[in-house]
Design an enzyme around this catalytic site. Structure first.
Site, short mmCIF file in Angstrom:
data_model
loop_
_atom_site.label_atom_id
_atom_site.label_comp_id
_atom_site.label_asym_id
_atom_site.label_seq_id
_atom_site.Cartn_x
_atom_site.Cartn_y
_atom_site.Cartn_z
N LYS A 55 0.84 -1.20 0.00
CA LYS A 55 0.00 0.00 0.00
C LYS A 55 0.88 1.26 0.00
O LYS A 55 0.64 2.20 -0.76
CB LYS A 55 -0.93 0.01 1.23
CG LYS A 55 -2.12 -0.93 1.06
CD LYS A 55 -2.87 -1.14 2.37
CE LYS A 55 -3.94 -2.22 2.15
NZ LYS A 55 -4.59 -2.68 3.37
N GLN A 99 -4.85 -1.32 9.55
CA GLN A 99 -4.81 -2.67 8.96
C GLN A 99 -5.47 -3.67 9.92
O GLN A 99 -5.08 -3.78 11.08
CB GLN A 99 -3.35 -3.06 8.68
CG GLN A 99 -3.19 -4.38 7.97
CD GLN A 99 -3.73 -4.38 6.54
OE1 GLN A 99 -3.50 -3.43 5.79
NE2 GLN A 99 -4.47 -5.41 6.19
N ASP A 122 -11.37 3.11 4.16
CA ASP A 122 -11.82 1.71 4.10
C ASP A 122 -13.34 1.63 4.00
O ASP A 122 -13.89 0.57 3.67
CB ASP A 122 -11.37 0.96 5.37
CG ASP A 122 -10.24 -0.02 5.09
OD1 ASP A 122 -10.02 -0.36 3.91
OD2 ASP A 122 -9.56 -0.44 6.05
#
Ligand code: NDP
Length: 295
Positions: A55, A99, A122
């Protein structure tokens, strides 16, 4: 019958990242703003470390700022919440991703809800979940968004098509179903208690498999010509001691029946990170009241 067309997520995501990079360059040139994505990793899970590294690399490649925060596995929940609070207040940070999974002593839902919904790239915050369900502008979870982009690229307008989503998780199944409703599909959501799953899948023009069970969906469940998006990523052991990644769809039999299908790897997987970058750009534009970025 000829084999299904392969939906190449690697190529498509590469083009999407190029588009994002040019929009980032424009934003830097015209508005002197550099979109920034903060990624927080708690602990040393090897798969999560790889995701976070990729990422960060992709973020920098598109010209955005990447802020990585690696915390030890025993980080107290309060310290993580304090870090999120400081990222919420940091004007250089437009997107925040923690994460998952986080270590067991940390309450995942508390973490999700601590993130400013405007920076929730997200799309897991209840505000964004609700906005998506209400048909409003929302930050949409990256994997379903990537799956939708592949579908639209392949089929054009989706209105009126029968879609079956297998799996009802908050990160894939449910938001995927919401996106398909928004596209005017007739949507069925299947799960572990669905009766006669093969016959449910056989009705579908679009099959989204997000189950987490290797090669569960067989070719003879698929309606001839259907479009199959395989979200599953499962590592299986081979007789020679090696391992291999497979999806939730039995690719070898499904490719003989479907009209188009995503491979694993190289289908939905690369779309997820591209959509994360897309969401960061969208979040940045909204935070600065710049015109909406269309993708
Ligand atoms: P979850 O485990 O959270 O959800 C799985 C869903 O599948 C549940 O709703 C479950 O039903 C349903 N299910 C389980 N067994 C069956 C069955 N026998 N028949 C029908 N439905 C069943 O998984 P995720 O949604 O997080 O992930 C799904 C897959 O997608 C995984 O392989 C994961 O690795 C992959 N993934 C890939 C990503 C990517 O970037 N490509 C990103 C995220 C996930 P119930 O609710 O009844 O338990």
């Amino acid at each position: 019958m000829t084999d299904a067309k392969l939906i190449d997520g690697t190529v498509f995501s590469g083009k999407l990242r190029e588009t994002i990079a040019s929009r980032v360059a424009e934003m830097k040139g015209k508005h002197r703003i550099t979109p920034g994505l903060a990624v927080v990793l708690v602990g040393e899970d090897p798969a999560s470390q790889v995701y976070v590294r990729t990422k960060g690399k992709r973020t920098v490649e598109t010209g955005m700022n990447s802020f990585e925060h690696k915390l030890p596995a025993d980080t107290p929940e309060d310290s993580l919440l304090l870090l999120i609070d400081s990222l919420n207040k940091d004007p250089a940070v437009h997107g925040i991703l923690v994460q998952l999974p986080v270590p067991k002593h940390i309450d995942t839902q508390k973490v999700i809800e601590a993130i400013d919904p405007a920076k929730d790239v997200d799309g897991f915050h209840p505000v964004n979940v609700g906005r998506l369900a209400a048909g409003m502008d929302a930050l949409v979870p990256c994997t379903p968004l990537g799956s939708l982009l592949l579908l639209k690229d392949n089929l054009g307008k989706l209105g009126g098509l029968d879609a079956v989503v297998i799996g009802r998780s908050n990160i894939v199944g449910k938001p995927m179903a919401q996106l398909l409703i928004r596209e005017s599909c007739t949507v069925t959501i299947a799960h572990s208690q669905t009766r006669d799953l093969p016959s449910v899948v056989r009705r579908a023009d679009i099959v989204i498999a997000a189950v987490g069970r290797p090669e569960m969906i067989k070719g003879d469940w698929i309606k001839p010509g259907a479009t199959v998006i395989d979200v599953g990523i499962n590592r299986i052991d081979l007789p020679d001691g090696k391992t291999r990644l497979v999806g939730d769809v039995d690719f070898a039999s499904a490719v003989k029946v479907a009209g188009a299908i995503t491979p694993v790897p190289g289908g939905v997987g690369p779309m997820t990170i591209a959509c994360l970058l897309r969401n960061t750009l969208v979040a940045c534009a909204r935070q600065h009241n710049l015109p909406e970025v269309e993708f």
